[in-house]
Design a protein around this motif. Structure first.
Motif, PDB file in Angstrom:
ATOM      1  N   ARG A 111      25.938  16.555   6.236  1.00  9.66           N
ATOM      2  CA  ARG A 111      26.028  15.799   4.975  1.00  9.66           C
ATOM      3  C   ARG A 111      26.263  14.322   5.250  1.00  9.66           C
ATOM      4  N   ASN A 112      25.754  13.485   4.350  1.00 11.85           N
ATOM      5  CA  ASN A 112      25.937  12.043   4.498  1.00 11.85           C
ATOM      6  C   ASN A 112      26.043  11.399   3.117  1.00 11.85           C
ATOM      7  N   ASP A 113      26.631  10.217   3.105  1.00 14.42           N
ATOM      8  CA  ASP A 113      26.717   9.458   1.853  1.00 14.42           C
ATOM      9  C   ASP A 113      26.082   8.076   2.015  1.00 14.42           C
ATOM     10  N   SER A 114      25.100   7.994   2.903  1.00 15.16           N
ATOM     11  CA  SER A 114      24.435   6.718   3.165  1.00 15.16           C
ATOM     12  C   SER A 114      23.611   6.282   1.955  1.00 15.16           C
ATOM     13  N   PRO A 115      23.749   5.026   1.529  1.00 15.12           N
ATOM     14  CA  PRO A 115      22.937   4.534   0.409  1.00 15.12           C
ATOM     15  C   PRO A 115      21.495   4.231   0.812  1.00 15.12           C
ATOM     16  N   ASP A 116      21.192   4.298   2.114  1.00 21.05           N
ATOM     17  CA  ASP A 116      19.859   3.944   2.599  1.00 21.05           C
ATOM     18  C   ASP A 116      18.870   5.098   2.614  1.00 21.05           C
ATOM     19  N   VAL A 117      19.356   6.333   2.417  1.00 20.21           N
ATOM     20  CA  VAL A 117      18.464   7.487   2.469  1.00 20.21           C
ATOM     21  C   VAL A 117      18.523   8.243   1.148  1.00 20.21           C
ATOM     22  N   GLY A 118      17.467   8.962   0.859  1.00 13.72           N
ATOM     23  CA  GLY A 118      17.365   9.617  -0.445  1.00 13.72           C
ATOM     24  C   GLY A 118      17.800  11.056  -0.460  1.00 13.72           C
ATOM     25  N   HIS A 143       7.742 -11.806  22.747  1.00 10.11           N
ATOM     26  CA  HIS A 143       7.450 -12.189  21.357  1.00 10.11           C
ATOM     27  C   HIS A 143       7.871 -11.084  20.387  1.00 10.11           C
ATOM     28  N   VAL A 144       7.568  -9.838  20.735  1.00 13.53           N
ATOM     29  CA  VAL A 144       7.958  -8.710  19.891  1.00 13.53           C
ATOM     30  C   VAL A 144       9.465  -8.688  19.694  1.00 13.53           C
ATOM     31  N   MET A 145      10.211  -8.805  20.784  1.00 11.88           N
ATOM     32  CA  MET A 145      11.670  -8.741  20.686  1.00 11.88           C
ATOM     33  C   MET A 145      12.243  -9.953  19.964  1.00 11.88           C
ATOM     34  N   SER A 146      11.587 -11.086  20.090  1.00  9.16           N
ATOM     35  CA  SER A 146      12.039 -12.265  19.343  1.00  9.16           C
ATOM     36  C   SER A 146      11.943 -12.027  17.841  1.00  9.16           C
ATOM     37  N   LEU A 147      10.837 -11.431  17.393  1.00  9.16           N
ATOM     38  CA  LEU A 147      10.666 -11.141  15.966  1.00  9.16           C
ATOM     39  C   LEU A 147      11.632 -10.051  15.503  1.00  9.16           C
ATOM     40  N   VAL A 148      11.845  -9.034  16.358  1.00  6.88           N
ATOM     41  CA  VAL A 148      12.808  -7.973  16.023  1.00  6.88           C
ATOM     42  C   VAL A 148      14.184  -8.587  15.804  1.00  6.88           C
ATOM     43  N   GLN A 149      14.589  -9.475  16.692  1.00  3.89           N
ATOM     44  CA  GLN A 149      15.909 -10.098  16.582  1.00  3.89           C
ATOM     45  C   GLN A 149      16.001 -11.015  15.363  1.00  3.89           C
ATOM     46  N   GLN A 150      14.896 -11.678  15.047  1.00  6.71           N
ATOM     47  CA  GLN A 150      14.902 -12.512  13.841  1.00  6.71           C
ATOM     48  C   GLN A 150      15.168 -11.686  12.589  1.00  6.71           C
ATOM     49  N   MET A 151      14.703 -10.451  12.583  1.00  5.07           N
ATOM     50  CA  MET A 151      14.879  -9.594  11.413  1.00  5.07           C
ATOM     51  C   MET A 151      16.234  -8.887  11.396  1.00  5.07           C
ATOM     52  N   HIS A 152      16.993  -9.002  12.506  1.00  2.00           N
ATOM     53  CA  HIS A 152      18.288  -8.326  12.584  1.00  2.00           C
ATOM     54  C   HIS A 152      19.415  -9.293  12.930  1.00  2.00           C
ATOM     55  N   GLY A 153      19.348 -10.472  12.357  1.00  7.61           N
ATOM     56  CA  GLY A 153      20.437 -11.426  12.500  1.00  7.61           C
ATOM     57  C   GLY A 153      20.679 -11.891  13.916  1.00  7.61           C
ATOM     58  N   GLY A 154      19.620 -11.989  14.732  1.00  7.58           N
ATOM     59  CA  GLY A 154      19.747 -12.455  16.102  1.00  7.58           C
ATOM     60  C   GLY A 154      20.068 -11.372  17.109  1.00  7.58           C
ATOM     61  N   LYS A 155      20.196 -10.117  16.650  1.00  6.71           N
ATOM     62  CA  LYS A 155      20.502  -8.997  17.533  1.00  6.71           C
ATOM     63  C   LYS A 155      19.301  -8.053  17.613  1.00  6.71           C
ATOM     64  N   ASP A 156      19.333  -7.161  18.608  1.00  2.05           N
ATOM     65  CA  ASP A 156      18.279  -6.150  18.697  1.00  2.05           C
ATOM     66  C   ASP A 156      18.326  -5.213  17.490  1.00  2.05           C
ATOM     67  N   TYR A 157      19.534  -5.021  16.933  1.00  2.00           N
ATOM     68  CA  TYR A 157      19.662  -4.088  15.808  1.00  2.00           C
ATOM     69  C   TYR A 157      20.905  -4.419  14.999  1.00  2.00           C
ATOM     70  N   ASP A 158      20.759  -4.366  13.697  1.00  2.00           N
ATOM     71  CA  ASP A 158      21.873  -4.532  12.769  1.00  2.00           C
ATOM     72  C   ASP A 158      22.017  -3.224  12.004  1.00  2.00           C
ATOM     73  N   ALA A 159      23.122  -2.513  12.209  1.00  5.83           N
ATOM     74  CA  ALA A 159      23.306  -1.181  11.628  1.00  5.83           C
ATOM     75  C   ALA A 159      23.871  -1.209  10.214  1.00  5.83           C
ATOM     76  N   ALA A 160      24.052  -2.378   9.628  1.00  2.00           N
ATOM     77  CA  ALA A 160      24.665  -2.471   8.301  1.00  2.00           C
ATOM     78  C   ALA A 160      23.776  -1.841   7.230  1.00  2.00           C
ATOM     79  N   PHE A 161      24.398  -1.069   6.315  1.00  2.00           N
ATOM     80  CA  PHE A 161      23.661  -0.518   5.184  1.00  2.00           C
ATOM     81  C   PHE A 161      22.995  -1.666   4.417  1.00  2.00           C
ATOM     82  N   GLY A 162      21.783  -1.394   3.934  1.00  3.72           N
ATOM     83  CA  GLY A 162      21.072  -2.410   3.182  1.00  3.72           C
ATOM     84  C   GLY A 162      20.206  -3.305   4.044  1.00  3.72           C
ATOM     85  N   ARG A 163      20.504  -3.357   5.364  1.00  7.78           N
ATOM     86  CA  ARG A 163      19.713  -4.205   6.260  1.00  7.78           C
ATOM     87  C   ARG A 163      19.056  -3.430   7.393  1.00  7.78           C
ATOM     88  N   ARG A 164      19.629  -2.276   7.763  1.00  9.27           N
ATOM     89  CA  ARG A 164      19.126  -1.582   8.948  1.00  9.27           C
ATOM     90  C   ARG A 164      17.701  -1.080   8.788  1.00  9.27           C
TER      91      ARG A 164
END
Length: 362
Positions: free
Chosen positions: A64-71, A293-314
Protein backbone atom coordinates in the motif's frame (compact mmCIF):
# COMPACT_ATOMS: atom_id res chain seq x y z
CA UNK A 1 32.97 1.18 -9.88
CA UNK A 2 35.27 -1.64 -8.76
CA UNK A 3 37.63 -2.86 -11.46
CA UNK A 4 36.37 -6.44 -11.09
CA UNK A 5 32.91 -5.32 -12.06
CA UNK A 6 33.73 -2.76 -14.73
CA UNK A 7 31.96 -3.43 -18.03
CA UNK A 8 33.95 -3.34 -21.24
CA UNK A 9 31.05 -3.86 -23.67
CA UNK A 10 27.30 -4.51 -23.72
CA UNK A 11 25.95 -8.01 -23.15
CA UNK A 12 23.58 -9.16 -25.87
CA UNK A 13 20.07 -9.71 -24.54
CA UNK A 14 20.69 -7.82 -21.30
CA UNK A 15 20.11 -4.21 -20.34
CA UNK A 16 22.75 -3.84 -17.62
CA UNK A 17 26.35 -4.59 -18.47
CA UNK A 18 27.81 -5.35 -15.05
CA UNK A 19 27.12 -6.25 -11.43
CA UNK A 20 26.70 -2.73 -10.10
CA UNK A 21 27.11 -3.07 -6.31
CA UNK A 22 24.09 -2.56 -4.07
CA UNK A 23 24.09 0.23 -1.49
CA UNK A 24 23.84 -2.21 1.43
CA UNK A 25 26.78 -4.43 0.50
CA UNK A 26 29.31 -4.72 3.34
CA UNK A 27 32.14 -6.02 1.19
CA UNK A 28 33.28 -5.02 -2.28
CA UNK A 29 35.32 -7.11 -4.73
CA UNK A 30 38.47 -5.56 -6.15
CA UNK A 31 40.35 -7.23 -8.98
CA UNK A 32 44.13 -7.30 -9.41
CA UNK A 33 45.52 -7.89 -12.87
CA UNK A 34 47.61 -11.08 -12.97
CA UNK A 35 49.39 -10.06 -16.14
CA UNK A 36 47.00 -11.93 -18.43
CA UNK A 37 44.28 -9.29 -18.42
CA UNK A 38 41.78 -11.69 -16.90
CA UNK A 39 40.47 -9.14 -14.42
CA UNK A 40 39.20 -7.07 -17.34
CA UNK A 41 37.74 -10.02 -19.21
CA UNK A 42 34.69 -9.05 -21.18
CA UNK A 43 31.53 -10.33 -19.45
CA UNK A 44 30.06 -11.20 -22.83
CA UNK A 45 33.08 -13.32 -23.72
CA UNK A 46 32.87 -15.11 -20.37
CA UNK A 47 29.40 -16.32 -21.30
CA UNK A 48 25.98 -14.75 -21.23
CA UNK A 49 24.51 -14.71 -17.73
CA UNK A 50 21.59 -17.12 -17.45
CA UNK A 51 18.27 -16.39 -15.77
CA UNK A 52 17.76 -18.14 -12.43
CA UNK A 53 14.40 -18.20 -10.68
CA UNK A 54 13.91 -18.83 -6.97
CA UNK A 55 10.46 -19.86 -5.81
CA UNK A 56 9.44 -18.21 -2.56
CA UNK A 57 6.49 -18.29 -0.19
CA UNK A 58 5.45 -14.71 0.49
CA UNK A 59 4.10 -13.71 3.91
CA UNK A 60 2.00 -10.94 2.32
CA UNK A 61 1.54 -9.66 -1.23
CA UNK A 62 -0.44 -6.42 -1.01
CA UNK A 63 1.69 -3.27 -0.92
CA UNK A 64 0.00 0.00 0.00
CA UNK A 65 1.07 3.57 -0.66
CA UNK A 66 -0.24 7.09 -0.23
CA UNK A 67 1.88 8.73 -2.93
CA UNK A 68 0.12 11.63 -4.68
CA UNK A 69 2.10 10.86 -7.86
CA UNK A 70 0.44 7.54 -8.69
CA UNK A 71 -3.16 6.67 -9.39
CA UNK A 72 -3.51 3.65 -7.10
CA UNK A 73 -3.28 2.96 -3.39
CA UNK A 74 -2.45 -0.76 -3.45
CA UNK A 75 -0.52 -3.13 -5.66
CA UNK A 76 0.47 -6.79 -6.00
CA UNK A 77 3.76 -7.89 -7.54
CA UNK A 78 3.89 -11.61 -8.42
CA UNK A 79 7.64 -11.43 -9.10
CA UNK A 80 10.76 -9.73 -7.80
CA UNK A 81 13.28 -8.73 -10.43
CA UNK A 82 12.33 -8.53 -14.10
CA UNK A 83 13.77 -10.39 -17.07
CA UNK A 84 12.73 -7.64 -19.48
CA UNK A 85 16.02 -6.02 -18.52
CA UNK A 86 14.93 -2.42 -19.08
CA UNK A 87 18.09 -0.49 -18.26
CA UNK A 88 16.16 2.51 -16.94
CA UNK A 89 13.81 0.57 -14.62
CA UNK A 90 13.15 2.51 -11.41
CA UNK A 91 12.64 -0.80 -9.55
CA UNK A 92 16.24 -1.95 -10.00
CA UNK A 93 17.42 -0.54 -6.62
CA UNK A 94 14.89 -2.79 -4.83
CA UNK A 95 17.23 -5.75 -5.49
CA UNK A 96 19.75 -4.20 -3.12
CA UNK A 97 17.44 -5.18 -0.25
CA UNK A 98 18.12 -8.80 -1.22
CA UNK A 99 21.88 -8.21 -1.16
CA UNK A 100 21.88 -8.56 -4.93
CA UNK A 101 23.06 -6.23 -7.66
CA UNK A 102 20.58 -3.74 -9.16
CA UNK A 103 22.57 -4.34 -12.34
CA UNK A 104 22.69 -7.81 -13.90
CA UNK A 105 21.23 -9.57 -10.87
CA UNK A 106 17.98 -7.62 -11.21
CA UNK A 107 17.31 -9.19 -14.60
CA UNK A 108 18.89 -12.62 -14.04
CA UNK A 109 18.19 -13.46 -10.36
CA UNK A 110 14.39 -13.54 -10.19
CA UNK A 111 11.94 -14.55 -7.47
CA UNK A 112 8.48 -16.03 -8.07
CA UNK A 113 5.88 -15.68 -5.31
CA UNK A 114 4.20 -19.00 -5.89
CA UNK A 115 1.60 -18.47 -3.15
CA UNK A 116 0.61 -14.95 -4.25
CA UNK A 117 -3.00 -15.89 -5.05
CA UNK A 118 -3.33 -17.73 -1.74
CA UNK A 119 -2.07 -14.74 0.25
CA UNK A 120 -4.24 -12.35 -1.71
CA UNK A 121 -7.31 -14.48 -1.03
CA UNK A 122 -6.59 -14.22 2.68
CA UNK A 123 -6.29 -10.44 2.44
CA UNK A 124 -9.50 -9.98 0.44
CA UNK A 125 -11.39 -12.21 2.87
CA UNK A 126 -10.59 -10.08 5.92
CA UNK A 127 -13.75 -8.55 7.45
CA UNK A 128 -12.33 -5.01 7.37
CA UNK A 129 -11.00 -5.10 3.81
CA UNK A 130 -12.09 -2.07 1.74
CA UNK A 131 -11.81 -2.68 -2.02
CA UNK A 132 -9.92 -0.27 -4.27
CA UNK A 133 -8.20 -0.89 -7.59
CA UNK A 134 -5.17 -3.18 -7.34
CA UNK A 135 -2.30 -2.35 -9.68
CA UNK A 136 -1.02 -5.77 -10.70
CA UNK A 137 2.70 -5.92 -11.42
CA UNK A 138 3.46 -2.24 -10.98
CA UNK A 139 7.01 -2.64 -9.61
CA UNK A 140 8.10 -5.40 -11.98
CA UNK A 141 6.08 -6.52 -14.99
CA UNK A 142 3.38 -9.07 -14.18
CA UNK A 143 3.68 -10.44 -17.72
CA UNK A 144 7.46 -10.78 -17.89
CA UNK A 145 8.74 -13.92 -19.69
CA UNK A 146 8.75 -16.27 -16.65
CA UNK A 147 4.98 -15.79 -16.33
CA UNK A 148 4.65 -18.29 -19.20
CA UNK A 149 6.11 -20.93 -16.89
CA UNK A 150 4.66 -19.96 -13.52
CA UNK A 151 1.26 -18.45 -14.37
CA UNK A 152 1.09 -16.55 -11.06
CA UNK A 153 -0.40 -13.45 -12.67
CA UNK A 154 -3.11 -15.60 -14.23
CA UNK A 155 -3.96 -17.12 -10.83
CA UNK A 156 -4.21 -13.68 -9.22
CA UNK A 157 -6.30 -12.36 -12.10
CA UNK A 158 -8.71 -15.31 -11.83
CA UNK A 159 -9.14 -14.61 -8.12
CA UNK A 160 -9.87 -10.93 -8.75
CA UNK A 161 -12.40 -11.86 -11.44
CA UNK A 162 -14.05 -14.32 -9.05
CA UNK A 163 -14.40 -11.56 -6.43
CA UNK A 164 -15.31 -8.85 -8.95
CA UNK A 165 -12.39 -6.78 -7.73
CA UNK A 166 -11.04 -3.97 -9.99
CA UNK A 167 -7.51 -4.31 -11.32
CA UNK A 168 -5.21 -2.26 -13.53
CA UNK A 169 -2.04 -3.11 -15.45
CA UNK A 170 0.97 -1.31 -16.84
CA UNK A 171 2.93 -3.72 -19.03
CA UNK A 172 5.60 -3.93 -21.70
CA UNK A 173 4.57 -7.43 -22.73
CA UNK A 174 2.34 -8.86 -25.43
CA UNK A 175 1.86 -11.94 -23.22
CA UNK A 176 -1.20 -10.20 -21.80
CA UNK A 177 -3.03 -11.39 -24.94
CA UNK A 178 -3.04 -14.86 -23.38
CA UNK A 179 -5.65 -13.65 -20.87
CA UNK A 180 -7.76 -11.76 -23.39
CA UNK A 181 -10.96 -13.74 -22.77
CA UNK A 182 -10.80 -13.20 -19.01
CA UNK A 183 -9.90 -9.52 -19.38
CA UNK A 184 -12.78 -8.95 -21.80
CA UNK A 185 -15.24 -10.50 -19.36
CA UNK A 186 -13.95 -8.29 -16.55
CA UNK A 187 -14.09 -5.22 -18.79
CA UNK A 188 -17.82 -5.76 -19.33
CA UNK A 189 -18.22 -5.20 -15.58
CA UNK A 190 -15.82 -2.22 -15.51
CA UNK A 191 -13.24 -4.17 -13.54
CA UNK A 192 -10.06 -3.75 -15.60
CA UNK A 193 -7.92 -1.29 -17.54
CA UNK A 194 -4.55 -1.80 -19.23
CA UNK A 195 -1.78 0.66 -20.05
CA UNK A 196 1.04 -0.32 -22.38
CA UNK A 197 4.39 1.28 -21.65
CA UNK A 198 6.11 2.35 -24.86
CA UNK A 199 9.49 4.04 -24.68
CA UNK A 200 10.37 4.10 -28.36
CA UNK A 201 9.16 2.77 -31.73
CA UNK A 202 12.75 2.10 -32.86
CA UNK A 203 13.42 -1.65 -32.83
CA UNK A 204 17.20 -1.21 -32.65
CA UNK A 205 16.93 1.11 -29.66
CA UNK A 206 14.45 -1.23 -27.94
CA UNK A 207 16.92 -4.11 -28.26
CA UNK A 208 19.42 -2.03 -26.29
CA UNK A 209 17.16 -0.37 -23.73
CA UNK A 210 14.65 -3.11 -22.94
CA UNK A 211 16.11 -6.22 -24.59
CA UNK A 212 13.55 -8.83 -23.47
CA UNK A 213 10.39 -6.75 -23.55
CA UNK A 214 7.97 -7.04 -26.48
CA UNK A 215 8.90 -5.22 -29.66
CA UNK A 216 6.96 -1.99 -30.35
CA UNK A 217 4.81 -3.57 -33.08
CA UNK A 218 3.90 -6.46 -30.74
CA UNK A 219 2.77 -4.03 -28.03
CA UNK A 220 0.65 -2.13 -30.54
CA UNK A 221 -0.86 -5.36 -31.86
CA UNK A 222 -1.78 -6.45 -28.33
CA UNK A 223 -3.20 -3.00 -27.66
CA UNK A 224 -5.47 -3.29 -30.71
CA UNK A 225 -6.64 -6.80 -29.78
CA UNK A 226 -7.58 -5.72 -26.27
CA UNK A 227 -9.33 -2.61 -27.56
CA UNK A 228 -11.35 -4.63 -30.06
CA UNK A 229 -12.34 -7.01 -27.25
CA UNK A 230 -13.70 -4.09 -25.23
CA UNK A 231 -10.86 -3.74 -22.75
CA UNK A 232 -10.03 -0.07 -22.01
CA UNK A 233 -6.41 0.54 -23.05
CA UNK A 234 -4.02 3.44 -22.72
CA UNK A 235 -0.38 4.24 -23.37
CA UNK A 236 2.39 5.41 -21.08
CA UNK A 237 5.19 7.18 -22.92
CA UNK A 238 7.78 6.16 -20.39
CA UNK A 239 10.39 7.00 -19.68
CA UNK A 240 11.03 10.09 -21.77
CA UNK A 241 14.81 10.31 -22.15
CA UNK A 242 16.26 13.62 -23.39
CA UNK A 243 18.25 13.38 -26.62
CA UNK A 244 17.42 9.68 -26.98
CA UNK A 245 13.63 9.15 -27.02
CA UNK A 246 12.07 12.59 -26.47
CA UNK A 247 11.72 13.22 -30.22
CA UNK A 248 9.25 10.30 -30.42
CA UNK A 249 6.57 11.58 -28.02
CA UNK A 250 4.11 12.62 -30.74
CA UNK A 251 4.80 9.54 -32.89
CA UNK A 252 4.15 7.15 -29.99
CA UNK A 253 0.90 8.92 -29.10
CA UNK A 254 -0.26 8.80 -32.73
CA UNK A 255 0.56 5.10 -33.16
CA UNK A 256 -1.08 4.17 -29.87
CA UNK A 257 -4.27 6.08 -30.66
CA UNK A 258 -4.51 4.33 -34.03
CA UNK A 259 -4.33 1.01 -32.18
CA UNK A 260 -7.07 1.79 -29.66
CA UNK A 261 -5.43 3.68 -26.80
CA UNK A 262 -7.79 6.29 -25.36
CA UNK A 263 -5.84 7.32 -22.27
CA UNK A 264 -2.23 8.50 -22.17
CA UNK A 265 0.45 9.66 -19.76
CA UNK A 266 4.19 10.14 -19.63
CA UNK A 267 7.02 9.93 -17.09
CA UNK A 268 10.50 11.39 -17.31
CA UNK A 269 13.58 9.26 -16.77
CA UNK A 270 14.01 8.59 -13.03
CA UNK A 271 17.38 7.60 -11.57
CA UNK A 272 17.03 6.64 -7.89
CA UNK A 273 19.93 5.12 -5.92
CA UNK A 274 22.09 2.64 -7.88
CA UNK A 275 20.15 3.21 -11.09
CA UNK A 276 22.31 6.30 -11.66
CA UNK A 277 25.33 4.04 -12.05
CA UNK A 278 23.54 1.44 -14.21
CA UNK A 279 22.26 4.18 -16.50
CA UNK A 280 25.55 6.07 -16.81
CA UNK A 281 27.34 2.84 -17.69
CA UNK A 282 24.74 2.08 -20.39
CA UNK A 283 25.06 5.60 -21.81
CA UNK A 284 28.84 5.36 -22.07
CA UNK A 285 28.62 1.99 -23.82
CA UNK A 286 25.90 2.89 -26.31
CA UNK A 287 26.02 6.68 -26.73
CA UNK A 288 29.47 7.88 -25.65
CA UNK A 289 29.22 10.87 -28.01
CA UNK A 290 26.16 12.30 -26.26
CA UNK A 291 26.33 10.87 -22.74
CA UNK A 292 27.43 14.16 -21.18
CA UNK A 293 24.69 16.10 -22.98
CA UNK A 294 21.99 13.62 -21.92
CA UNK A 295 23.03 13.81 -18.27
CA UNK A 296 23.26 17.59 -18.42
CA UNK A 297 19.62 17.78 -19.53
CA UNK A 298 18.57 15.18 -16.93
CA UNK A 299 20.19 17.28 -14.21
CA UNK A 300 18.58 20.45 -15.51
CA UNK A 301 15.19 18.81 -15.04
CA UNK A 302 16.02 17.63 -11.50
CA UNK A 303 17.37 20.75 -9.85
CA UNK A 304 21.01 20.11 -10.76
CA UNK A 305 20.98 16.50 -9.52
CA UNK A 306 20.72 13.16 -11.30
CA UNK A 307 17.37 12.66 -9.56
CA UNK A 308 14.95 14.60 -7.38
CA UNK A 309 12.68 12.23 -5.43
CA UNK A 310 10.28 14.94 -4.21
CA UNK A 311 6.57 14.33 -4.84
CA UNK A 312 5.29 16.52 -7.65
CA UNK A 313 8.71 16.70 -9.33
CA UNK A 314 10.06 13.15 -9.56
CA UNK A 315 7.77 12.15 -12.46
CA UNK A 316 7.69 15.37 -14.48
CA UNK A 317 10.80 17.33 -13.50
CA UNK A 318 11.16 21.09 -13.60
CA UNK A 319 12.83 23.77 -15.66
CA UNK A 320 12.58 24.81 -19.34
CA UNK A 321 13.25 21.40 -20.91
CA UNK A 322 10.73 19.65 -18.66
CA UNK A 323 8.16 22.36 -19.46
CA UNK A 324 8.77 21.90 -23.18
CA UNK A 325 8.15 18.15 -22.92
CA UNK A 326 4.95 18.78 -20.96
CA UNK A 327 3.69 21.28 -23.53
CA UNK A 328 4.42 18.94 -26.42
CA UNK A 329 2.67 16.05 -24.70
CA UNK A 330 -0.42 18.12 -23.84
CA UNK A 331 -0.68 19.52 -27.37
CA UNK A 332 -0.50 16.08 -28.99
CA UNK A 333 -2.85 14.63 -26.33
CA UNK A 334 -5.45 17.28 -27.13
CA UNK A 335 -4.98 17.14 -30.92
CA UNK A 336 -5.43 13.36 -31.08
CA UNK A 337 -8.53 13.32 -28.86
CA UNK A 338 -7.19 11.45 -25.85
CA UNK A 339 -9.25 11.52 -22.69
CA UNK A 340 -9.46 9.43 -19.53
CA UNK A 341 -10.14 5.71 -19.34
CA UNK A 342 -13.44 4.82 -17.65
CA UNK A 343 -13.32 4.67 -13.86
CA UNK A 344 -13.27 1.15 -12.48
CA UNK A 345 -16.11 -0.11 -10.30
CA UNK A 346 -15.33 -1.42 -6.81
CA UNK A 347 -18.99 -1.62 -5.74
CA UNK A 348 -19.40 -5.15 -7.17
CA UNK A 349 -16.75 -6.64 -4.89
CA UNK A 350 -17.74 -9.92 -3.25
CA UNK A 351 -15.27 -11.14 -0.59
CA UNK A 352 -13.89 -14.61 -1.24
CA UNK A 353 -14.56 -17.42 1.16
CA UNK A 354 -12.04 -17.41 3.98
CA UNK A 355 -9.64 -20.38 3.85
CA UNK A 356 -10.85 -23.15 6.15
CA UNK A 357 -8.83 -26.06 7.60
CA UNK A 358 -11.84 -28.25 6.71
CA UNK A 359 -11.57 -27.30 3.06
CA UNK A 360 -14.75 -27.02 1.03
CA UNK A 361 -16.79 -29.74 2.75
CA UNK A 362 -19.65 -27.37 3.52
Amino acid sequence: MDDARKAQSPIKGRGAASQVPGRFERTRAHGEDDGWGSVYEDLAEAGRPQTRVTEERARSVVTRNDSPDVGFSQSVNPYRGCEHGCVYCFARPSHAYLDLSPGLDFETRLFAKTNAAERLREELAKPGYVPSTIALGINTDAYQPIERRYGITREVLELLAECRHPVSFVTKSALIERDLELLAAMARERLVSVYFSITTLDNRLVSRMEPRAAAPHAKLRAMRRLHEAGVPVGVMVAPVVPMITDAEIEHILEAAYEHGARGAGYVLLRLPHELKQVWREWLELHYPDRAAHVMSLVQQMHGGKDYDAAFGRRMRGQGPFAQLIEQRFKKAHRRLGYGRLPALDASRFTPPRRPSPQGELF
